[in-house]
Scaffold this motif. Structure first.
Motif, PDB file in Angstrom:
ATOM      1  N   LEU A  24       0.831  -1.203   0.000  1.00 10.38           N
ATOM      2  CA  LEU A  24       0.000   0.000   0.000  1.00 10.38           C
ATOM      3  C   LEU A  24       0.869   1.258   0.000  1.00 10.38           C
ATOM      4  O   LEU A  24       2.050   1.204   0.339  1.00 10.38           O
ATOM      5  CB  LEU A  24      -0.915   0.033   1.226  1.00 10.38           C
ATOM      6  N   GLN A  25       0.252   2.363  -0.373  1.00 15.07           N
ATOM      7  CA  GLN A  25       0.971   3.636  -0.380  1.00 15.07           C
ATOM      8  C   GLN A  25       1.439   3.975   1.037  1.00 15.07           C
ATOM      9  O   GLN A  25       0.686   3.814   1.990  1.00 15.07           O
ATOM     10  CB  GLN A  25       0.036   4.726  -0.896  1.00 15.07           C
ATOM     11  N   GLY A  26       2.705   4.392   1.126  1.00 13.06           N
ATOM     12  CA  GLY A  26       3.218   4.762   2.440  1.00 13.06           C
ATOM     13  C   GLY A  26       3.811   3.596   3.219  1.00 13.06           C
ATOM     14  O   GLY A  26       4.366   3.777   4.295  1.00 13.06           O
ATOM     15  N   ALA A  27       3.692   2.393   2.686  1.00 16.21           N
ATOM     16  CA  ALA A  27       4.227   1.216   3.381  1.00 16.21           C
ATOM     17  C   ALA A  27       5.755   1.292   3.467  1.00 16.21           C
ATOM     18  O   ALA A  27       6.361   0.729   4.383  1.00 16.21           O
ATOM     19  CB  ALA A  27       3.813  -0.055   2.658  1.00 16.21           C
ATOM     20  N   GLY A  28       6.342   1.973   2.491  1.00 10.49           N
ATOM     21  CA  GLY A  28       7.804   2.085   2.475  1.00 10.49           C
ATOM     22  C   GLY A  28       8.417   1.375   1.273  1.00 10.49           C
ATOM     23  O   GLY A  28       9.602   1.027   1.297  1.00 10.49           O
ATOM     24  N   LYS A  29       7.637   1.193   0.219  1.00  9.51           N
ATOM     25  CA  LYS A  29       8.129   0.459  -0.962  1.00  9.51           C
ATOM     26  C   LYS A  29       9.355   1.088  -1.604  1.00  9.51           C
ATOM     27  O   LYS A  29      10.356   0.420  -1.802  1.00  9.51           O
ATOM     28  CB  LYS A  29       7.048   0.389  -2.054  1.00  9.51           C
ATOM     29  N   THR A  30       9.231   2.383  -1.933  1.00  6.59           N
ATOM     30  CA  THR A  30      10.326   3.021  -2.661  1.00  6.59           C
ATOM     31  C   THR A  30      11.600   3.043  -1.814  1.00  6.59           C
ATOM     32  O   THR A  30      12.691   2.719  -2.294  1.00  6.59           O
ATOM     33  CB  THR A  30       9.921   4.452  -3.084  1.00  6.59           C
ATOM     34  N   THR A  31      11.436   3.369  -0.551  1.00  5.74           N
ATOM     35  CA  THR A  31      12.576   3.370   0.370  1.00  5.74           C
ATOM     36  C   THR A  31      13.192   1.971   0.422  1.00  5.74           C
ATOM     37  O   THR A  31      14.417   1.801   0.366  1.00  5.74           O
ATOM     38  CB  THR A  31      12.081   3.753   1.804  1.00  5.74           C
ATOM     39  N   ARG A  41       0.927   8.002  -8.017  1.00  7.33           N
ATOM     40  CA  ARG A  41       1.265   9.086  -7.081  1.00  7.33           C
ATOM     41  C   ARG A  41       2.164  10.111  -7.764  1.00  7.33           C
ATOM     42  O   ARG A  41       3.224   9.750  -8.298  1.00  7.33           O
ATOM     43  CB  ARG A  41       1.975   8.496  -5.857  1.00  7.33           C
ATOM     44  N   GLN A  77      10.917  10.793  -6.499  1.00 11.88           N
ATOM     45  CA  GLN A  77      11.408  10.198  -5.252  1.00 11.88           C
ATOM     46  C   GLN A  77      12.351   9.026  -5.553  1.00 11.88           C
ATOM     47  O   GLN A  77      13.438   8.929  -4.970  1.00 11.88           O
ATOM     48  CB  GLN A  77      10.224   9.713  -4.409  1.00 11.88           C
ATOM     49  N   THR A 130       8.491  -2.998   7.359  1.00 10.17           N
ATOM     50  CA  THR A 130       9.188  -1.730   7.565  1.00 10.17           C
ATOM     51  C   THR A 130       8.793  -1.108   8.904  1.00 10.17           C
ATOM     52  O   THR A 130       7.840  -1.543   9.550  1.00 10.17           O
ATOM     53  CB  THR A 130       8.824  -0.712   6.460  1.00 10.17           C
ATOM     54  N   LYS A 131       9.541  -0.106   9.257  1.00  5.12           N
ATOM     55  CA  LYS A 131       9.249   0.770  10.413  1.00  5.12           C
ATOM     56  C   LYS A 131       9.236   0.013  11.742  1.00  5.12           C
ATOM     57  O   LYS A 131       8.486   0.347  12.650  1.00  5.12           O
ATOM     58  CB  LYS A 131       7.918   1.509  10.195  1.00  5.12           C
ATOM     59  N   GLY A 173      12.896  -3.269   7.946  1.00  3.87           N
ATOM     60  CA  GLY A 173      13.360  -1.884   7.882  1.00  3.87           C
ATOM     61  C   GLY A 173      13.350  -1.315   9.282  1.00  3.87           C
ATOM     62  O   GLY A 173      12.369  -1.441  10.009  1.00  3.87           O
ATOM     63  N   THR A 174      14.472  -0.700   9.653  1.00  2.00           N
ATOM     64  CA  THR A 174      14.559  -0.179  11.014  1.00  2.00           C
ATOM     65  C   THR A 174      14.870   1.312  11.028  1.00  2.00           C
ATOM     66  O   THR A 174      15.416   1.826  12.001  1.00  2.00           O
ATOM     67  CB  THR A 174      15.648  -0.936  11.808  1.00  2.00           C
ATOM     68  N   GLY A 175      14.534   2.002   9.946  1.00  5.02           N
ATOM     69  CA  GLY A 175      14.771   3.443   9.898  1.00  5.02           C
ATOM     70  C   GLY A 175      14.625   3.947   8.482  1.00  5.02           C
ATOM     71  O   GLY A 175      14.435   3.162   7.552  1.00  5.02           O
ATOM     72  N   GLU A 176      14.725   5.257   8.323  1.00  2.00           N
ATOM     73  CA  GLU A 176      14.514   5.847   7.001  1.00  2.00           C
ATOM     74  C   GLU A 176      15.749   5.746   6.112  1.00  2.00           C
ATOM     75  O   GLU A 176      15.664   5.876   4.903  1.00  2.00           O
ATOM     76  CB  GLU A 176      14.117   7.314   7.158  1.00  2.00           C
TER      77      GLU A 176
HETATM   78  P1  GDP Z   1       5.778   3.950  -0.547  1.00  2.00           P
HETATM   79  O1  GDP Z   1       4.611   4.874  -0.743  1.00  2.00           O
HETATM   80  O2  GDP Z   1       5.319   2.576  -0.172  1.00  2.00           O
HETATM   81  O3  GDP Z   1       6.748   3.939  -1.668  1.00  2.00           O
HETATM   82  O4  GDP Z   1       6.552   4.475   0.772  1.00  2.00           O
HETATM   83  P2  GDP Z   1       7.878   5.350   0.915  1.00  2.00           P
HETATM   84  O5  GDP Z   1       9.072   4.564   0.547  1.00  2.00           O
HETATM   85  O6  GDP Z   1       7.671   6.654   0.248  1.00  2.00           O
HETATM   86  O7  GDP Z   1       7.910   5.538   2.500  1.00  2.00           O
HETATM   87  C1  GDP Z   1       6.917   6.228   3.225  1.00  2.00           C
HETATM   88  C2  GDP Z   1       7.560   6.877   4.455  1.00  2.00           C
HETATM   89  O8  GDP Z   1       8.013   5.848   5.337  1.00  2.00           O
HETATM   90  C3  GDP Z   1       8.790   7.708   4.112  1.00  2.00           C
HETATM   91  O9  GDP Z   1       8.765   8.868   4.914  1.00  2.00           O
HETATM   92  C4  GDP Z   1       9.959   6.794   4.494  1.00  2.00           C
HETATM   93  O10 GDP Z   1      11.103   7.539   4.853  1.00  2.00           O
HETATM   94  C5  GDP Z   1       9.376   6.061   5.669  1.00  2.00           C
HETATM   95  N1  GDP Z   1      10.004   4.743   5.905  1.00  2.00           N
HETATM   96  C6  GDP Z   1      10.181   3.730   5.042  1.00  2.00           C
HETATM   97  N2  GDP Z   1      10.767   2.670   5.663  1.00  2.00           N
HETATM   98  C7  GDP Z   1      10.963   3.033   6.951  1.00  2.00           C
HETATM   99  C8  GDP Z   1      11.520   2.371   8.119  1.00  2.00           C
HETATM  100  O11 GDP Z   1      11.945   1.209   8.108  1.00  2.00           O
HETATM  101  N3  GDP Z   1      11.535   3.109   9.273  1.00  2.00           N
HETATM  102  C9  GDP Z   1      11.058   4.380   9.350  1.00  2.00           C
HETATM  103  N4  GDP Z   1      11.112   5.010  10.525  1.00  2.00           N
HETATM  104  N5  GDP Z   1      10.524   5.010   8.285  1.00  2.00           N
HETATM  105  C10 GDP Z   1      10.481   4.358   7.103  1.00  2.00           C
END
Ligand code: GDP
Length: 297
Positions: free
Chosen positions: A110-117, A142, A148, A249-250, A275-278
């Protein structure tokens, strides 16, 4: 309830066995009830909790247990093993990359899950291990998604592909994969769109992208802090594309942990990384034994 608290509650429940004068059926039941409550409050799926309780009871047969045996240790071990087996998503070999061949890995979530990161973290990790990764942005939903990915990929010095004009994600995905195959890249990562909610349109799009690029691996990326929704969400992705692994993630934040357990059960797939951080390096390989060991401190 956050992950650390879940661990504490389980440890406390197990500790209560120590203070009991005699560990009998009633004491075991009370302990398991406390563990079950903690797991439910951490958003572990209700069926999984019932399974854990039944399996521990089956393994710890009070009547047949020899006297003198340390019952507390036996129960502790049974709970530990059950938690590990809840997190065991099958053969980890299935998630391995093939050296010397093209590996196409599609990321969904889902959006915001952290895919791109996570795509970038994954690319960076395998680059350090000698692969030649490249990233394709098949997120046309998006606004700003391509920028990004571009920014992340540039920082990690990884080639990328995307389009500001093409609106069909399956077309972009196919073009990107073709380009990087020609360029001899052996790890082609396809980042896809998300939606805020599980919607039919999203799953249809995932099927189309998967059909266009024919990935060896589909990775489901899940925010570790989502609650009871985890099981259904993971299941819905698993039903539309062939999810073979999960990345949570997160886990540095207020993750409840239960979501991780539920996602494994819903996809019957292992968690490979967390994932343990940004930041790019805040990414760890996942081992169920270690995770549970850490949970129970
Ligand atoms: P996408 O919409 O699934 O592609 O999500 P993004 O990669 O844009 O990530 C959404 C937000 O989650 C961003 O602000 C990232 O920096 C943050 N994020 C992703 N992975 C982690 C993680 O493991 N830990 C933390 N604290 N933040 C994360």
């Amino acid at each position: 309830m956050v992950l650390a608290e879940l661990g504490q509650r389980i440890t406390q429940a197990l500790g209560s066995l120590n203070s009991a004068a005699v560990v009998d059926e009633a004491v075991l039941d009370a302990c398991l009830k406390e563990i079950a409550t903690a797991l439910l409050q951490a958003d572990v799926n209700v069926r999984l909790v019932a399974n854990l309780r039944n399996n521990v009871k089956k393994r710890v047969n009070m009547d047949q247990m020899a006297s003198g045996l340390n019952k507390q240790k036996v129960i502790e071990k049974a709970v530990f093993d059950e938690l590990v087996s809840m997190l065991d998503g099958g053969d980890p070999k299935k998630t391995e990359l093939r050296k010397g061949k093209t590996n196409i890995v599609m990321f969904v979530g889902l959006q915001g899950a952290g895919k791109t990161t996570t795509c970038t973290k994954y690319a960076h990790l395998w680059k350090k291990k000698g692969f030649k990764p490249a990233m394709v942005c098949a997120d046309t939903f998006r606004a700003g998604a391509f920028d990004q990915l571009k920014q992340n990929a540039t920082k990690a010095q990884i080639p990328f592909y995307g389009s500001y004009t093409e609106t069909d994600p399956a077309v972009i995905a196919q073009q990107g994969v073709e380009r990087f195959k020609k360029e001899g890249r052996d790890l082609i990562i396809v980042d896809t769109s998300g939606r805020h909610k599980q919607e039919a349109a999203l799953f249809e799009e995932m099927r189309q992208v998967a059909a266009a690029v024919n990935p060896q691996h589909v990775v489901f990326v899940m925010d570790g802090s989502i609650g009871q929704a985890a099981f259904d969400q993971a299941k819905a992705f698993h039903e539309s594309v062939d999810v073979g692994q999960v990345i949570i993630t997160k886990l540095d934040g207020h993750a409840k942990g239960g979501g991780a357990l539920s996602a494994v059960a819903a996809t019957k797939s292992p968690i490979t990384f967390i994932g343990t951080g940004e930041h790019m390096h805040e990414f760890e390989g996942f081992e169920a034994q270690k995770f549970v060991g850490r949970l129970l401190g």
